[in-house]
Design a protein around this motif. Sequence first.
Motif, PDB file in Angstrom:
ATOM      1  N   ARG A  25       0.836  -1.213   0.000  1.00 41.40           N
ATOM      2  CA  ARG A  25       0.000   0.000   0.000  1.00 41.40           C
ATOM      3  C   ARG A  25       0.863   1.252   0.000  1.00 41.40           C
ATOM      4  O   ARG A  25       0.527   2.248  -0.661  1.00 41.40           O
ATOM      5  CB  ARG A  25      -0.933   0.007   1.206  1.00 41.40           C
ATOM      6  CG  ARG A  25      -2.109  -0.917   1.059  1.00 41.40           C
ATOM      7  CD  ARG A  25      -3.026  -0.838   2.244  1.00 41.40           C
ATOM      8  NE  ARG A  25      -4.157  -1.728   2.063  1.00 41.40           N
ATOM      9  CZ  ARG A  25      -4.860  -2.225   3.052  1.00 41.40           C
ATOM     10  NH1 ARG A  25      -4.590  -1.913   4.311  1.00 41.40           N
ATOM     11  NH2 ARG A  25      -5.871  -3.035   2.803  1.00 41.40           N
ATOM     12  N   ALA A  26       1.975   1.212   0.734  1.00 43.25           N
ATOM     13  CA  ALA A  26       2.896   2.359   0.755  1.00 43.25           C
ATOM     14  C   ALA A  26       3.475   2.602  -0.639  1.00 43.25           C
ATOM     15  O   ALA A  26       3.613   3.746  -1.076  1.00 43.25           O
ATOM     16  CB  ALA A  26       4.004   2.125   1.775  1.00 43.25           C
ATOM     17  N   VAL A  27       3.808   1.524  -1.342  1.00 48.41           N
ATOM     18  CA  VAL A  27       4.344   1.668  -2.699  1.00 48.41           C
ATOM     19  C   VAL A  27       3.276   2.205  -3.639  1.00 48.41           C
ATOM     20  O   VAL A  27       3.527   3.128  -4.419  1.00 48.41           O
ATOM     21  CB  VAL A  27       4.912   0.329  -3.213  1.00 48.41           C
ATOM     22  CG1 VAL A  27       5.259   0.422  -4.696  1.00 48.41           C
ATOM     23  CG2 VAL A  27       6.135  -0.074  -2.408  1.00 48.41           C
ATOM     24  N   TYR A  28       2.062   1.676  -3.571  1.00 50.58           N
ATOM     25  CA  TYR A  28       0.993   2.169  -4.443  1.00 50.58           C
ATOM     26  C   TYR A  28       0.709   3.650  -4.171  1.00 50.58           C
ATOM     27  O   TYR A  28       0.453   4.415  -5.102  1.00 50.58           O
ATOM     28  CB  TYR A  28      -0.274   1.341  -4.288  1.00 50.58           C
ATOM     29  CG  TYR A  28      -0.158  -0.039  -4.887  1.00 50.58           C
ATOM     30  CD1 TYR A  28       0.297  -0.223  -6.187  1.00 50.58           C
ATOM     31  CD2 TYR A  28      -0.493  -1.174  -4.151  1.00 50.58           C
ATOM     32  CE1 TYR A  28       0.417  -1.489  -6.739  1.00 50.58           C
ATOM     33  CE2 TYR A  28      -0.380  -2.443  -4.701  1.00 50.58           C
ATOM     34  CZ  TYR A  28       0.078  -2.588  -5.992  1.00 50.58           C
ATOM     35  OH  TYR A  28       0.207  -3.841  -6.536  1.00 50.58           O
ATOM     36  N   ALA A  29       0.775   4.067  -2.905  1.00 47.92           N
ATOM     37  CA  ALA A  29       0.571   5.479  -2.580  1.00 47.92           C
ATOM     38  C   ALA A  29       1.666   6.338  -3.231  1.00 47.92           C
ATOM     39  O   ALA A  29       1.403   7.445  -3.696  1.00 47.92           O
ATOM     40  CB  ALA A  29       0.552   5.680  -1.076  1.00 47.92           C
ATOM     41  N   ALA A  30       2.885   5.808  -3.276  1.00 42.99           N
ATOM     42  CA  ALA A  30       4.000   6.541  -3.887  1.00 42.99           C
ATOM     43  C   ALA A  30       3.817   6.731  -5.395  1.00 42.99           C
ATOM     44  O   ALA A  30       4.407   7.628  -5.986  1.00 42.99           O
ATOM     45  CB  ALA A  30       5.312   5.807  -3.613  1.00 42.99           C
ATOM     46  N   LEU A  31       2.989   5.892  -5.999  1.00 39.91           N
ATOM     47  CA  LEU A  31       2.768   5.989  -7.444  1.00 39.91           C
ATOM     48  C   LEU A  31       1.825   7.125  -7.824  1.00 39.91           C
ATOM     49  O   LEU A  31       1.625   7.401  -9.009  1.00 39.91           O
ATOM     50  CB  LEU A  31       2.243   4.661  -7.989  1.00 39.91           C
ATOM     51  CG  LEU A  31       3.206   3.495  -7.843  1.00 39.91           C
ATOM     52  CD1 LEU A  31       2.591   2.225  -8.411  1.00 39.91           C
ATOM     53  CD2 LEU A  31       4.531   3.787  -8.508  1.00 39.91           C
ATOM     54  N   LYS A  32       1.243   7.770  -6.837  1.00 37.36           N
ATOM     55  CA  LYS A  32       0.452   8.989  -7.042  1.00 37.36           C
ATOM     56  C   LYS A  32      -0.606   8.854  -8.127  1.00 37.36           C
ATOM     57  O   LYS A  32      -0.709   9.672  -9.036  1.00 37.36           O
ATOM     58  CB  LYS A  32       1.378  10.160  -7.328  1.00 37.36           C
ATOM     59  CG  LYS A  32       2.340  10.390  -6.190  1.00 37.36           C
ATOM     60  CD  LYS A  32       3.295  11.501  -6.451  1.00 37.36           C
ATOM     61  CE  LYS A  32       4.206  11.584  -5.243  1.00 37.36           C
ATOM     62  NZ  LYS A  32       5.243  12.537  -5.352  1.00 37.36           N
ATOM     63  N   GLY A  33      -1.383   7.774  -8.058  1.00 38.44           N
ATOM     64  CA  GLY A  33      -2.507   7.614  -8.967  1.00 38.44           C
ATOM     65  C   GLY A  33      -2.183   7.016 -10.318  1.00 38.44           C
ATOM     66  O   GLY A  33      -3.077   6.880 -11.151  1.00 38.44           O
ATOM     67  N   LYS A  34      -0.941   6.650 -10.572  1.00 40.85           N
ATOM     68  CA  LYS A  34      -0.567   6.112 -11.887  1.00 40.85           C
ATOM     69  C   LYS A  34      -1.222   4.764 -12.173  1.00 40.85           C
ATOM     70  O   LYS A  34      -1.263   4.334 -13.314  1.00 40.85           O
ATOM     71  CB  LYS A  34       0.951   5.963 -12.001  1.00 40.85           C
ATOM     72  CG  LYS A  34       1.695   7.272 -11.948  1.00 40.85           C
ATOM     73  CD  LYS A  34       1.453   8.093 -13.181  1.00 40.85           C
ATOM     74  CE  LYS A  34       2.302   9.356 -13.163  1.00 40.85           C
ATOM     75  NZ  LYS A  34       2.051  10.208 -14.292  1.00 40.85           N
ATOM     76  N   MET A  35      -1.765   4.087 -11.133  1.00 43.97           N
ATOM     77  CA  MET A  35      -2.428   2.790 -11.339  1.00 43.97           C
ATOM     78  C   MET A  35      -3.927   2.862 -11.061  1.00 43.97           C
ATOM     79  O   MET A  35      -4.584   1.836 -11.006  1.00 43.97           O
ATOM     80  CB  MET A  35      -1.803   1.725 -10.432  1.00 43.97           C
ATOM     81  CG  MET A  35      -0.461   1.261 -10.910  1.00 43.97           C
ATOM     82  SD  MET A  35       0.085  -0.236 -10.080  1.00 43.97           S
ATOM     83  CE  MET A  35      -0.991  -1.460 -10.813  1.00 43.97           C
ATOM     84  N   ASP A  36      -4.451   4.042 -10.880  1.00 39.47           N
ATOM     85  CA  ASP A  36      -5.849   4.183 -10.490  1.00 39.47           C
ATOM     86  C   ASP A  36      -6.803   3.948 -11.650  1.00 39.47           C
ATOM     87  O   ASP A  36      -6.789   4.670 -12.645  1.00 39.47           O
ATOM     88  CB  ASP A  36      -6.107   5.575  -9.910  1.00 39.47           C
ATOM     89  CG  ASP A  36      -5.453   5.762  -8.556  1.00 39.47           C
ATOM     90  OD1 ASP A  36      -4.903   4.781  -8.015  1.00 39.47           O
ATOM     91  OD2 ASP A  36      -5.487   6.889  -8.036  1.00 39.47           O
ATOM     92  N   GLY A  37      -7.628   2.931 -11.506  1.00 36.67           N
ATOM     93  CA  GLY A  37      -8.705   2.683 -12.451  1.00 36.67           C
ATOM     94  C   GLY A  37      -8.257   2.265 -13.834  1.00 36.67           C
ATOM     95  O   GLY A  37      -7.078   2.125 -14.117  1.00 36.67           O
ATOM     96  N   PRO A  38      -9.220   2.086 -14.714  1.00 37.13           N
ATOM     97  CA  PRO A  38      -8.921   1.623 -16.075  1.00 37.13           C
ATOM     98  C   PRO A  38      -8.166   2.653 -16.915  1.00 37.13           C
ATOM     99  O   PRO A  38      -7.570   2.309 -17.926  1.00 37.13           O
ATOM    100  CB  PRO A  38     -10.300   1.347 -16.665  1.00 37.13           C
ATOM    101  CG  PRO A  38     -11.241   2.162 -15.852  1.00 37.13           C
ATOM    102  CD  PRO A  38     -10.637   2.251 -14.474  1.00 37.13           C
ATOM    103  N   ASP A  39      -8.170   3.905 -16.495  1.00 34.96           N
ATOM    104  CA  ASP A  39      -7.462   4.937 -17.249  1.00 34.96           C
ATOM    105  C   ASP A  39      -6.079   5.237 -16.688  1.00 34.96           C
ATOM    106  O   ASP A  39      -5.424   6.183 -17.119  1.00 34.96           O
ATOM    107  CB  ASP A  39      -8.293   6.229 -17.270  1.00 34.96           C
ATOM    108  CG  ASP A  39      -9.608   6.033 -18.004  1.00 34.96           C
ATOM    109  OD1 ASP A  39      -9.615   5.298 -19.020  1.00 34.96           O
ATOM    110  OD2 ASP A  39     -10.617   6.603 -17.561  1.00 34.96           O
ATOM    111  N   GLY A  40      -5.620   4.431 -15.721  1.00 40.53           N
ATOM    112  CA  GLY A  40      -4.295   4.642 -15.145  1.00 40.53           C
ATOM    113  C   GLY A  40      -3.194   4.399 -16.168  1.00 40.53           C
ATOM    114  O   GLY A  40      -3.362   3.648 -17.123  1.00 40.53           O
ATOM    115  N   ASP A  41      -2.052   5.032 -15.958  1.00 30.80           N
ATOM    116  CA  ASP A  41      -0.924   4.892 -16.869  1.00 30.80           C
ATOM    117  C   ASP A  41      -0.333   3.485 -16.834  1.00 30.80           C
ATOM    118  O   ASP A  41       0.193   3.003 -17.827  1.00 30.80           O
ATOM    119  CB  ASP A  41       0.175   5.890 -16.513  1.00 30.80           C
ATOM    120  CG  ASP A  41      -0.240   7.332 -16.763  1.00 30.80           C
ATOM    121  OD1 ASP A  41      -1.195   7.540 -17.527  1.00 30.80           O
ATOM    122  OD2 ASP A  41       0.392   8.231 -16.199  1.00 30.80           O
ATOM    123  N   LEU A  42      -0.400   2.855 -15.676  1.00 27.96           N
ATOM    124  CA  LEU A  42       0.203   1.536 -15.491  1.00 27.96           C
ATOM    125  C   LEU A  42      -0.904   0.533 -15.220  1.00 27.96           C
ATOM    126  O   LEU A  42      -1.720   0.721 -14.321  1.00 27.96           O
ATOM    127  CB  LEU A  42       1.194   1.587 -14.319  1.00 27.96           C
ATOM    128  CG  LEU A  42       2.010   0.355 -14.012  1.00 27.96           C
ATOM    129  CD1 LEU A  42       2.885  -0.014 -15.214  1.00 27.96           C
ATOM    130  CD2 LEU A  42       2.898   0.610 -12.798  1.00 27.96           C
TER     131      LEU A  42
END
Length: 78
Positions: free
Chosen positions: A50-67
């Motif tokens: 969770r700490a790592v995902y928080a560091a990604l600042k939304g880059k994996m959020d939802g179907p429109d995420g960058d990653l």
Amino acid sequence: MAIFSQELEDLLRQTFPNAEIAVEGSDGQHMSAMVIDESFRGLNRVQQQRAVYAALKGKMDGPDGDLHALALTTKAPE
């Protein structure tokens, strides 16, 4: 929009400046990362990730995420 390994490492390095970080993947949407950091000591694997995902600042959020997918290995140094 894709994210590339150096950009992913840079994002992680902002939150974990002293960590050992290794990022692999070249298609911009499916990557793997290993993060070894002292801040993970005493945290369970879910808390570490969770700490790592928080560091990604939304880059994996939802179907429109960058990653789209990130295979993640986290731990405290030995």
